[in-house]
Design a protein around this motif. Structure first.
Motif, PDB file in Angstrom:
ATOM      1  N   LYS A   1       0.838  -1.200   0.000  1.00  0.00           N
ATOM      2  CA  LYS A   1       0.000   0.000   0.000  1.00  0.00           C
ATOM      3  C   LYS A   1       0.882   1.262   0.000  1.00  0.00           C
ATOM      4  CE  LYS A   1      -2.645   1.201   3.706  1.00  0.00           C
ATOM      5  NZ  LYS A   1      -3.750   1.040   4.670  1.00  0.00           N
ATOM      6  N   ASP A   2       1.946   1.205   0.798  1.00  0.00           N
ATOM      7  CA  ASP A   2       2.907   2.296   0.898  1.00  0.00           C
ATOM      8  C   ASP A   2       3.550   2.571  -0.467  1.00  0.00           C
ATOM      9  OD1 ASP A   2       5.001   3.958   1.475  1.00  0.00           O
ATOM     10  OD2 ASP A   2       5.869   2.747   3.060  1.00  0.00           O
TER      11      ASP A   2
ATOM     12  N   SER B   1       1.046   3.935  -3.041  1.00  0.00           N
ATOM     13  CA  SER B   1       0.705   5.321  -2.748  1.00  0.00           C
ATOM     14  C   SER B   1       1.817   6.257  -3.233  1.00  0.00           C
ATOM     15  CB  SER B   1       0.496   5.476  -1.239  1.00  0.00           C
ATOM     16  OG  SER B   1       0.105   6.770  -0.949  1.00  0.00           O
ATOM     17  N   LYS B   2       3.060   5.828  -3.018  1.00  0.00           N
ATOM     18  CA  LYS B   2       4.213   6.629  -3.440  1.00  0.00           C
ATOM     19  C   LYS B   2       4.251   6.762  -4.972  1.00  0.00           C
ATOM     20  CE  LYS B   2       9.253   6.589  -3.195  1.00  0.00           C
ATOM     21  NZ  LYS B   2      10.432   5.793  -2.796  1.00  0.00           N
TER      22      LYS B   2
ATOM     23  N   GLU C   1       1.806   6.446  -7.048  1.00  0.00           N
ATOM     24  CA  GLU C   1       0.656   7.256  -7.463  1.00  0.00           C
ATOM     25  C   GLU C   1       0.960   8.742  -7.284  1.00  0.00           C
ATOM     26  OE1 GLU C   1      -3.430   7.796  -5.345  1.00  0.00           O
ATOM     27  OE2 GLU C   1      -3.361   5.737  -6.106  1.00  0.00           O
ATOM     28  N   ALA C   2       1.612   9.081  -6.167  1.00  0.00           N
ATOM     29  CA  ALA C   2       1.947  10.480  -5.886  1.00  0.00           C
ATOM     30  C   ALA C   2       2.977  11.000  -6.884  1.00  0.00           C
ATOM     31  CB  ALA C   2       2.480  10.607  -4.463  1.00  0.00           C
ATOM     32  N   ILE C   3       3.973  10.171  -7.214  1.00  0.00           N
ATOM     33  CA  ILE C   3       5.001  10.603  -8.175  1.00  0.00           C
ATOM     34  C   ILE C   3       4.356  10.860  -9.545  1.00  0.00           C
ATOM     35  CG2 ILE C   3       7.065   9.844  -9.442  1.00  0.00           C
ATOM     36  CD1 ILE C   3       7.939   8.444  -6.832  1.00  0.00           C
TER      37      ILE C   3
ATOM     38  N   SER D   1      11.834  12.086  -6.971  1.00  0.00           N
ATOM     39  CA  SER D   1      12.135  12.941  -8.118  1.00  0.00           C
ATOM     40  C   SER D   1      11.077  12.828  -9.195  1.00  0.00           C
ATOM     41  CB  SER D   1      13.496  12.553  -8.701  1.00  0.00           C
ATOM     42  OG  SER D   1      14.496  12.799  -7.752  1.00  0.00           O
ATOM     43  N   THR D   2      10.767  13.992  -9.774  1.00  0.00           N
ATOM     44  CA  THR D   2       9.926  14.006 -10.967  1.00  0.00           C
ATOM     45  C   THR D   2      10.916  14.118 -12.146  1.00  0.00           C
ATOM     46  OG1 THR D   2       9.754  16.405 -10.889  1.00  0.00           O
ATOM     47  CG2 THR D   2       8.061  15.142  -9.734  1.00  0.00           C
TER      48      THR D   2
ATOM     49  N   ARG E   1       9.729  13.459   0.523  1.00  0.00           N
ATOM     50  CA  ARG E   1       8.546  12.668   0.871  1.00  0.00           C
ATOM     51  C   ARG E   1       8.612  12.429   2.379  1.00  0.00           C
ATOM     52  NH1 ARG E   1       7.290   6.374   0.834  1.00  0.00           N
ATOM     53  NH2 ARG E   1       5.034   6.440   0.657  1.00  0.00           N
TER      54      ARG E   1
ATOM     55  N   LYS F   1       6.971  10.684   5.392  1.00  0.00           N
ATOM     56  CA  LYS F   1       6.022   9.582   5.620  1.00  0.00           C
ATOM     57  C   LYS F   1       5.895   9.289   7.115  1.00  0.00           C
ATOM     58  CE  LYS F   1       7.210   5.227   5.077  1.00  0.00           C
ATOM     59  NZ  LYS F   1       7.566   3.907   4.569  1.00  0.00           N
TER      60      LYS F   1
ATOM     61  N   LEU G   1      -1.238   5.261   7.274  1.00  0.00           N
ATOM     62  CA  LEU G   1      -0.160   5.823   6.453  1.00  0.00           C
ATOM     63  C   LEU G   1      -0.481   7.285   6.147  1.00  0.00           C
ATOM     64  CD1 LEU G   1       2.325   5.589   4.456  1.00  0.00           C
ATOM     65  CD2 LEU G   1       0.697   4.771   2.758  1.00  0.00           C
TER      66      LEU G   1
ATOM     67  N   GLU H   1       1.256  10.747   4.368  1.00  0.00           N
ATOM     68  CA  GLU H   1       2.363  11.192   3.518  1.00  0.00           C
ATOM     69  C   GLU H   1       2.213  12.673   3.194  1.00  0.00           C
ATOM     70  OE1 GLU H   1       3.097   8.247   0.020  1.00  0.00           O
ATOM     71  OE2 GLU H   1       1.047   8.041   0.742  1.00  0.00           O
TER      72      GLU H   1
ATOM     73  N   TYR I   1       4.216  15.401   0.456  1.00  0.00           N
ATOM     74  CA  TYR I   1       5.261  15.670  -0.535  1.00  0.00           C
ATOM     75  C   TYR I   1       5.497  17.169  -0.521  1.00  0.00           C
ATOM     76  CZ  TYR I   1       4.491  10.880  -1.908  1.00  0.00           C
ATOM     77  OH  TYR I   1       4.405   9.513  -1.883  1.00  0.00           O
TER      78      TYR I   1
ATOM     79  N   ILE J   1       1.444  17.664  -2.270  1.00  0.00           N
ATOM     80  CA  ILE J   1       0.425  16.607  -2.183  1.00  0.00           C
ATOM     81  C   ILE J   1       0.418  16.071  -0.755  1.00  0.00           C
ATOM     82  CG2 ILE J   1      -0.245  14.300  -2.976  1.00  0.00           C
ATOM     83  CD1 ILE J   1       1.060  14.931  -5.654  1.00  0.00           C
TER      84      ILE J   1
ATOM     85  N   LYS K   1      -1.354  12.998   1.611  1.00  0.00           N
ATOM     86  CA  LYS K   1      -2.147  11.770   1.508  1.00  0.00           C
ATOM     87  C   LYS K   1      -2.325  11.109   2.870  1.00  0.00           C
ATOM     88  CE  LYS K   1      -1.792   9.476  -2.364  1.00  0.00           C
ATOM     89  NZ  LYS K   1      -1.387   8.537  -3.369  1.00  0.00           N
TER      90      LYS K   1
ATOM     91  N   ASN L   1      -4.038   7.419   4.424  1.00  0.00           N
ATOM     92  CA  ASN L   1      -4.688   6.141   4.136  1.00  0.00           C
ATOM     93  C   ASN L   1      -4.706   5.357   5.451  1.00  0.00           C
ATOM     94  OD1 ASN L   1      -5.412   3.576   3.273  1.00  0.00           O
ATOM     95  ND2 ASN L   1      -4.373   3.826   1.301  1.00  0.00           N
TER      96      ASN L   1
END
Lengths: 122, 275
Positions: free
Chosen positions: A91-92, A95-96, A98-100, B80-81, B88, B90, B108, B110, B112, B122, B124, B126
């Protein structure tokens, strides 16, 4: 007569407390289980020394002792640990990723460049 | 019959403690938060470092007797994009195996954030708490000051926007921001205003600086810490001493050492176990 009833009530309270302690000792309440256990144990001990004719305090002392041993044993021999959860790790990661993906989309739309131009504190 | 009632009582207590744990997680995360506009001069040098891994233990405390409930981990890494790199942040909360049978927690969180400005891009969340599942995703748009939120609860998806002004952080990023404050320049009693986005809603929180205090930090021994009182409303703020506190180690990293929240019966604590 009245004293007898009073003593019985007190011992029953001690019995309930020690039973609660025993139940809590089986559950993961740790040292908190000692609170009702020691309460029941102390009352039963006092009644036992003052009124030796009653049998119930002995039973309460026995139950409390088992609870105390169980609590102590769990505290000494069982170590707290978190189980490695494969589903949670997945899941972790998901999620990562998806965020990227979303960050890349924001970058393409120019929104990340705008954030860079912000002051550290507005 | 009596045993069933006792068991029900115990279960209710467990649920109560776990729900308090959620609050503490918020406080944890809060306790460390963002700041108001006046703070630029008081901002300390950045403390966020790639690869930081902090472990905390969440416990329920009654009359000095504690039981550990969950482990909380806070991990910092870089992502990185195509052309940019972000942090990040977490934060995970996992119940100990002894509790999993009764009330399993797998949360979880998160965030960014940009490396230079620490602004969340962002956010998040969960969570899975005893079967209660909820997902929240928020994307910050700083050009029009709108946050796009997506909430999935009980399998139902809901989307809505939140308008914001001024500095705003999500739960996790606010933790790191509060660590950037230079408390040595603060006077005792100084109140730090906090705006935090939780589940798409903006909450105002105040952190009052209470000075320094030496506390025991597990295997790290006694440490000098900055003590803060956290209040979620004006009523709590007016009280001389609040019921939610956080201690940050008084060094360059400002790592949270202890978080304590009093509840009607006992208290919930989160203590640093590894850094």
């Amino acid at each position: 007569m009245k004293i007898n009833i009073l003593v019985k009530i007190v011992v029953i309270i001690a019995l309930i407390a020690s039973l609660l302690g025993l139940v809590l000792a089986f559950l993961p309440f740790g040292l908190i289980a000692l609170i009702p256990t020691l309460f029941g144990f102390a009352i039963a001990l006092i009644v036992f020394f003052i009124y030796r004719k009653y049998k119930l305090p002995k039973i309460v002392l026995f139950i409390s002792s088992i609870a105390i041993l169980l609590i102590a044993g769990k505290e000494i021999f069982i170590k707290d640990e978190v189980v490695a959860d494969k589903a949670f790790i997945e899941k972790d990661e998901a999620s990562k990723n998806e965020a990227i993906k979303e960050l890349n989309e924001l970058e393409e739309s120019g929104l990340l460049d705008e954030i860079d131009s912000l002051d550290v504190v507005e | 019959m009596v045993k069933i009632e006792i068991f029900e009582l115990i279960l209710k207590l467990i649920i109560k403690v776990i729900s308090m744990l959620k609050i503490v997680l918020v406080i944890i995360i809060f306790s460390l938060f963002s700041f108001s506009a006046k703070e630029s001069a008081e901002t300390f040098k950045p403390v966020i470092t790639d690869g930081e891994n902090l472990t905390f233990v969440a416990s329920y405390n009654m009359s000095g007797l504690m039981t550990d409930i969950a482990e909380i981990q806070s991990v910092t890494s870089k992502v990185s994009t195509k052309t940019k790199t972000l942090y990040r942040l977490k934060c995970t909360a996992s119940s100990y195996s002894k509790w999993d049978t009764y009330f399993k927690i797998r949360d979880l969180y998160e965030s960014y954030i940009t490396i230079d400005t620490y602004k969340p891009v962002i956010s998040k969340k969960n969570i899975d708490e005893g079967g209660y599942k909820k997902e929240v995703s928020s994307t910050f748009n700083y050009s029009n000051k709108i946050i796009k939120n997506k909430v999935i609860k009980h399998g139902k998806e809901d989307s809505f926007d939140t308008v914001f002004q001024g500095s705003l952080y999500d739960l996790v990023s606010s933790v790191y921001h509060i660590r950037t404050l230079d408390y040595d320049k603060f006077t005792v009693g100084k109140v730090i205003a906090i705006s935090v986005l939780i589940d798409g809603k903006i909450h105002k929180i105040n952190a009052k600086y209470l000075g320094t205090e030496n506390i025991s930090v597990g295997k790290y021994g006694n440490k000098k810490c900055y003590k803060l009182s956290i209040s979620v409303n004006e009523k709590e703020l007016k009280k001389a001493a609040g019921s939610k506190f956080i201690w940050l180690i008084a060094d360059s990293k400002r790592v949270p050492a202890l978080i304590k929240a009093e509840i009607p019966i006992g208290s919930v604590q989160v203590r640093l176990s590894n850094m």
